[in-house]
Structure formats: structure tokens, C-alpha cells
Motif scaffolding. Structure first.
Motif, short mmCIF file in Angstrom:
data_model
loop_
_atom_site.label_atom_id
_atom_site.label_comp_id
_atom_site.label_asym_id
_atom_site.label_seq_id
_atom_site.Cartn_x
_atom_site.Cartn_y
_atom_site.Cartn_z
N SER A 1 34.65 44.40 43.36
CA SER A 1 33.84 44.81 44.50
C SER A 1 33.21 46.17 44.23
CB SER A 1 34.69 44.87 45.77
OG SER A 1 35.62 45.92 45.70
N LEU A 2 32.15 46.45 44.97
CA LEU A 2 31.50 47.75 44.90
C LEU A 2 32.02 48.60 46.05
CD1 LEU A 2 27.77 46.79 44.27
CD2 LEU A 2 29.49 47.43 42.60
N THR A 3 32.29 49.86 45.78
CA THR A 3 32.70 50.79 46.82
C THR A 3 31.75 51.99 46.76
OG1 THR A 3 34.19 52.10 45.43
CG2 THR A 3 35.11 50.12 46.47
N SER A 4 31.95 52.92 47.65
CA SER A 4 31.10 54.12 47.63
C SER A 4 31.39 54.98 46.40
CB SER A 4 31.33 54.94 48.90
OG SER A 4 32.68 55.33 48.98
N LYS A 5 32.54 54.76 45.76
CA LYS A 5 32.92 55.55 44.59
C LYS A 5 32.67 54.84 43.26
CE LYS A 5 36.38 58.03 47.16
NZ LYS A 5 37.78 58.40 47.29
N VAL B 1 32.92 50.83 41.01
CA VAL B 1 33.26 49.41 40.90
C VAL B 1 34.79 49.29 40.85
CG1 VAL B 1 33.02 47.34 39.48
CG2 VAL B 1 31.14 49.00 39.60
N SER B 2 35.32 48.43 41.70
CA SER B 2 36.77 48.20 41.73
C SER B 2 37.06 46.82 41.17
CB SER B 2 37.31 48.28 43.15
OG SER B 2 37.19 49.59 43.64
N TYR C 1 40.14 44.12 40.67
CA TYR C 1 41.46 43.83 41.22
C TYR C 1 42.19 42.83 40.33
CZ TYR C 1 39.68 46.28 45.24
OH TYR C 1 39.16 47.25 46.07
N THR D 1 32.11 54.03 35.86
CA THR D 1 32.18 53.93 37.32
C THR D 1 33.25 52.96 37.80
OG1 THR D 1 30.51 52.18 37.34
CG2 THR D 1 29.72 54.45 37.55
N HIS E 1 42.63 48.09 40.02
CA HIS E 1 43.52 48.17 41.18
C HIS E 1 44.44 46.95 41.22
CE1 HIS E 1 41.09 51.41 42.89
NE2 HIS E 1 40.06 50.74 42.40
N ASP F 1 39.70 42.01 47.05
CA ASP F 1 40.88 42.84 46.79
C ASP F 1 42.18 42.06 46.62
OD1 ASP F 1 41.58 42.14 49.39
OD2 ASP F 1 41.56 44.20 50.15
#
Length: 150
Positions: free
Chosen positions: A36-40, A42-43, A45, A63, A67, A102
Motif C-alpha cells: 500500500s501507499l502511505t503518506s511516508k 510504500v508499505s 506487508y 521509499t 511490515h 495490511d
């Protein structure tokens, strides 16, 4: 001379997420859950310990971060299939299910708030062979579209 700090925009994050997704999904990775994309950034999982190659791949994208996830994508997709089969056969308040990136469980969608007891009954009946957790989300039900709507 004044230097502006360069901020990565959404297209750069989307490109990084796509590169990761393409590489990860090219192989059989049992623990993979989603991206997923977050404000900070790429996450990514992952359920359990990610293989060293995946860790290196994620580190390679400045970037991106790795997790922990409760469930794998395989577990979630199987539970989603069970839930959707139950929803299509039953007449109830739940009209759909979505799988969050997530890996926290399933999200059942209903057009109005329902009680905890109803959620528990739905989970017991819809996911009788799965241990995946489910939570509810209130959202407008999709409206059928017709060709004449154009």
C-alpha cells in the motif's frame, strides 16, 4: 544558493510500488500479503519472516518499508471466497467483503451499522473453516447500473 528539498510525489511512489509488486508476485511467496501507499512511502506487508531476497528488494526502494501482517494473501483470499459464497447465498446486511493490504483480516461491508452479535454470527457462518478475523465497515451499497444509464 537555496536548495529545495525534493519531495517524492504520488507517481514516484506508485512506480516504486509497482516495481515491488511485479518482482514479489513473480515468485511463489507464501507470506506475502500486500502493498500500500502511505503518506511516508510504500508499505510491503508480510506474514512471518520475509526471505532475505525480499528484504533486499524492499531496502532497494528508498521509499519502501517492510511490515508484519497477521494473515497472508493466500489465507485472506481463501476467506474472502468463503465469505462471498455465503453472502451470495444468504439474505443479510452484508453486501461485500474487501481484503486490506495490511493483512489484518477481512472487512465486511454493510450499508448500515450492525450489532456486535450480528457481526459474530456473520463471521461464524461465513467463515466456518477459517480463523481469519473480520470487521465491519459501513459504506453505501453499490447500485446496479444499466446500459440505459448512459
Amino acid at each position: 544558493m537555496f536548495r529545495r528539498r525534493q519531495i517524492l510525489g504520488v507517481p514516484a511512489l506508485m512506480a516504486a510500488a509497482q516495481r515491488l509488486r511485479d518482482r514479489i508476485e513473480a515468485g511463489p511467496h507464501a507470506g506475502y500479503t500486500g502493498i500500500s501507499l502511505t503518506s511516508k512511502g510504500v508499505s510491503v506487508y508480510w506474514k512471518g519472516s520475509a526471505p532475505s531476497g525480499i528484504k533486499a528488494l524492499v531496502r532497494g526502494e528508498k521509499t519502501a518499508s517492510l511490515h508484519s501482517a497477521r494473515y497472508s494473501r493466500t489465507e485472506l483470499r481463501k476467506a474472502e471466497k468463503e465469505a462471498m459464497a455465503y453472502i451470495s447465498a444468504a439474505d443479510g446486511p452484508v453486501y461485500g467483503v474487501r481484503v486490506p493490504a495490511d493483512g489484518s483480516g477481512l472487512i465486511a461491508q454493510t450499508s448500515s451499522p450492525i450489532s456486535t452479535a450480528t457481526v459474530n454470527r456473520f463471521r461464524t457462518r461465513a467463515l466456518d473453516t477459517s480463523s481469519v478475523k473480520i470487521r465491519m465497515e459501513v459504506a453505501p451499497a453499490p447500485k446496479p447500473s444499466w446500459r440505459q444509464d448512459d
